[in-house]
Design a protein around this motif. Structure first.
Motif, mmCIF file in Angstrom:
data_model
loop_
_atom_site.group_PDB
_atom_site.id
_atom_site.type_symbol
_atom_site.label_atom_id
_atom_site.label_comp_id
_atom_site.label_asym_id
_atom_site.label_seq_id
_atom_site.Cartn_x
_atom_site.Cartn_y
_atom_site.Cartn_z
ATOM 1 N N LEU A 1 -55.957 11.136 6.163
ATOM 2 C CA LEU A 1 -54.774 10.709 5.412
ATOM 3 C C LEU A 1 -54.606 9.192 5.437
ATOM 4 N N ARG B 1 -56.689 6.818 3.018
ATOM 5 C CA ARG B 1 -56.531 6.872 1.565
ATOM 6 C C ARG B 1 -56.434 5.448 1.018
ATOM 7 N N PRO C 1 -51.418 6.336 -8.611
ATOM 8 C CA PRO C 1 -52.313 7.323 -7.978
ATOM 9 C C PRO C 1 -52.214 7.350 -6.457
ATOM 10 N N PRO C 2 -52.286 6.206 -5.741
ATOM 11 C CA PRO C 2 -52.130 6.308 -4.290
ATOM 12 C C PRO C 2 -50.741 6.762 -3.862
ATOM 13 N N ARG D 1 -48.804 8.939 -5.508
ATOM 14 C CA ARG D 1 -48.762 10.401 -5.683
ATOM 15 C C ARG D 1 -49.522 11.099 -4.556
ATOM 16 N N GLN D 2 -50.638 10.514 -4.132
ATOM 17 C CA GLN D 2 -51.401 11.124 -3.053
ATOM 18 C C GLN D 2 -50.607 11.121 -1.748
ATOM 19 N N ASN E 1 -48.084 13.852 -1.947
ATOM 20 C CA ASN E 1 -48.725 15.150 -1.713
ATOM 21 C C ASN E 1 -49.063 15.350 -0.242
ATOM 22 N N ASP E 2 -49.399 14.255 0.444
ATOM 23 C CA ASP E 2 -49.727 14.340 1.863
ATOM 24 C C ASP E 2 -48.489 14.419 2.744
ATOM 25 N N GLY F 1 -54.580 16.886 2.341
ATOM 26 C CA GLY F 1 -53.511 17.030 1.364
ATOM 27 C C GLY F 1 -53.140 18.491 1.139
#
Length: 285
Positions: free
Chosen positions: A126, A129, A165-166, A168-169, A172-173, A281
């Motif tokens: 995680l 990322r 994008p990062p 959103r990741q 999600n994490d 994730g």
């Protein structure tokens, strides 16, 4: 490494922590470091502790750890070569229980219990990322920020929508939260709980004792015995809204003890070939 729009001291701190993460995150590196945590050994002795790694996999990884200054190769003759940890490598091992403790508390519990090493590996996935440390750093410092403000600080030389994008990741994490589209972003409780991890990594990367993590200027925890009486008001009092005091529930909630002990990380019993790492994730985060 890309430079952020943060002050130089914070920017250097993030760069050091990111570099430290990239040293230990590649697959099997944590296990190899633990296997090396003994008096200098021959290659065959190390390979016997990691039977699921072929020589073509193990040797390049040991070489990369030597290049990173975490392991040391000593050649006494063409047929007598040993490997062991450097002092920096041994000091880094003290960070692993901190990472495992965070994972035990904040990551979703799988159907089958995971070993402490697997917990560490999942957490490291995680934290490496893209842009993750810098985004988490800024949100910790500012408490909350819009996507545009984050982009201006984290990726000042890139188009601002590239921050999504990062972000959103990280959502999600489970490390970042937002109330919805157009709303500011802030750290989730799990993201804020990374303070011990980032503090320990920062201290190690700066050559300071890992147990000084609580003194980190951003991620540290204030000493409860220190005098916290409000300072005298002055004419240039900050216009920032004061942060809300912690609730009684947070103050009185007992710390959760992990199901493993620190010594479990350093056991060198020959393991069976580990299962593939759980996908990062999703539901586990």
């Amino acid at each position: 490494m890309a430079t952020t729009g943060l002050p130089p001291a914070a920017d250097a701190d993030i760069a050091r922590v990111t570099e430290a993460l990239h040293m230990i995150t590649p697959r099997w590196n944590v296990r190899i470091l633990l296997a090396l945590n003994e008096p200098p050994q021959r290659y065959t002795q190390i390979a016997a502790k990691l039977p699921y790694l072929h020589s073509g996999q193990l040797h390049p990884k040991i070489r990369s750890l030597c290049d990173a200054g975490l392991a040391l190769r000593s050649e006494y003759s063409a047929r007598h070569v040993t490997y062991g940890l450097t002092q920096r490598g041994r000091q880094l091992l003290a960070v692993l229980p901190v990472i495992a403790a965070w994972a035990e508390e904040h990551l979703e519990k799988p159907e089958q219990p995971l070993s402490a090493i697997e917990q560490v590996e999942d957490c490291l996935t995680l934290l490496t990322r893209r842009q993750a440390p810098a985004i988490l750093w800024v949100l910790k410092a500012r408490q909350e920020a819009s996507a545009r403000a984050l982009a201006r600080i984290v990726i000042p030389d890139s188009y601002w929508t590239n921050i999504y994008p990062p972000l959103r990741q990280l959502i999600n994490d489970g490390l970042v939260a937002t109330a919805g589209l157009g709303q500011p972003y802030r750290l989730s409780p799990s993201g804020d709980g990374l303070g011990h991890v980032f503090g320990a990594l920062s201290m190690w990367a700066a050559g300071r004792p890992v147990d000084h993590a609580a003194r980190h200027p951003l991620w540290g925890r204030p000493d409860p015995s220190a005098n916290t009486a409000p300072r005298t008001w002055v004419s240039h009092q900050s216009r920032l809204a004061p942060s809300a005091p912690p609730t009684a529930a947070v103050q009185t909630q007992p710390a959760r003890r992990p199901a493993w002990h620190n010594g479990d990380l350093f056991s060198h019993a020959t393991p069976v070939r580990p299962k593939a790492a759980l996908p990062a994730g999703g539901a586990r985060r």
